[in-house]
Design an enzyme around this catalytic site. Structure first.
Site, PDB file in Angstrom:
ATOM      1  N   LEU A  67       0.885  -1.149   0.000  1.00 51.39           N
ATOM      2  CA  LEU A  67       0.000   0.000   0.000  1.00 51.39           C
ATOM      3  C   LEU A  67       0.927   1.204   0.000  1.00 51.39           C
ATOM      4  O   LEU A  67       1.784   1.336   0.876  1.00 51.39           O
ATOM      5  CB  LEU A  67      -0.899  -0.020   1.244  1.00 51.39           C
ATOM      6  N   ASP A  68       0.821   2.049  -1.020  1.00 49.91           N
ATOM      7  CA  ASP A  68       1.743   3.169  -1.177  1.00 49.91           C
ATOM      8  C   ASP A  68       1.807   4.025   0.080  1.00 49.91           C
ATOM      9  O   ASP A  68       0.840   4.116   0.840  1.00 49.91           O
ATOM     10  CB  ASP A  68       1.317   4.057  -2.354  1.00 49.91           C
ATOM     11  N   ARG A  69       2.921   4.696   0.254  1.00 50.85           N
ATOM     12  CA  ARG A  69       3.139   5.552   1.411  1.00 50.85           C
ATOM     13  C   ARG A  69       2.058   6.619   1.543  1.00 50.85           C
ATOM     14  O   ARG A  69       1.629   6.966   2.644  1.00 50.85           O
ATOM     15  CB  ARG A  69       4.525   6.196   1.280  1.00 50.85           C
TER      16      ARG A  69
ATOM     17  N   SER B 240      -1.017   6.355   0.564  1.00 48.25           N
ATOM     18  CA  SER B 240      -2.349   5.748   0.665  1.00 48.25           C
ATOM     19  C   SER B 240      -2.540   5.240   2.088  1.00 48.25           C
ATOM     20  O   SER B 240      -1.579   4.998   2.810  1.00 48.25           O
ATOM     21  CB  SER B 240      -2.498   4.599  -0.326  1.00 48.25           C
TER      22      SER B 240
END
Length: 184
Positions: free
Chosen positions: A44-46, A48
């Site tokens: 999960l992207d930073r 997000s």
């Protein structure tokens, strides 16, 4: 029995236990989870937020994260603008991105969800309306939801992964985790 942890990842936290990327220390999973032997099932992207699953079972990790298993992932996306039916239909049909066509998504416009405040808050422009959509995908390309909404003209302002397969964030505050097997 395999251990499965549900974690509500806050904005700005890396989906890994260590940070080797910069001189300044960034928040990682180790700032929140002190459980040996578990690893994230997917990323999960930073920038997000939301549901991140961690497990000590390699087969379960692969089943959750590998796109060939088509595990549904549902996101709540706060977008700039108000998508019309044609834009939503484009998302439902699949969108052409630089790395090819996406699989069709399930998408609907929703009322603003009752979520925890984001720190820092999103940037909102007073002259541009914004809205929320619920989007379910069955693949996991890099920054896929953000790229899809941008491709149809509605950039994502805030992105929260709400559900992976049957697991949801229900009742889980930002920065908090629980064992899926134990219910608490």
């Amino acid at each position: 029995m395999a251990r499965l942890i549900l974690f509500n990842k806050p904005f700005g936290v890396l989906s890994q236990f260590t940070d080797r990327g910069t001189e300044t220390k960034r928040a990682t999973l180790s700032d929140f989870i002190d459980v040996p032997g578990v690893y994230p099932a997917g990323r999960l992207d930073r920038d997000s937020e939301g549901l991140l699953l961690l497990t000590d079972d390699g087969k379960l990790q692969a089943r959750i994260a590998d796109p060939k298993h088509k595990t549904p992932k549902t996101y709540l996306a706060h977008v700039e603008g108000v998508p019309d039916d044609q834009s939503l239909e484009r998302l439902r049909s699949g969108v052409t991105l630089k790395d090819g066509m996406t699989r069709p998504a399930e998408v609907e416009q929703i009322d603003a969800p009752d979520l925890w405040p984001r720190d820092p808050p999103i940037r909102v422009r007073k002259t541009v309306p914004d809205s929320w959509i619920r989007l379910t995908i069955r693949e996991g390309r890099n920054r896929q939801v953000r790229r899809m909404t941008a491709a149809v003209g509605f950039p994502t302002l805030r992105l929260v992964r709400w559900q992976v397969g049957d697991w949801t964030l229900d009742g889980l505050d930002s920065g908090v985790w629980r064992d899926a097997n134990r219910g608490s």
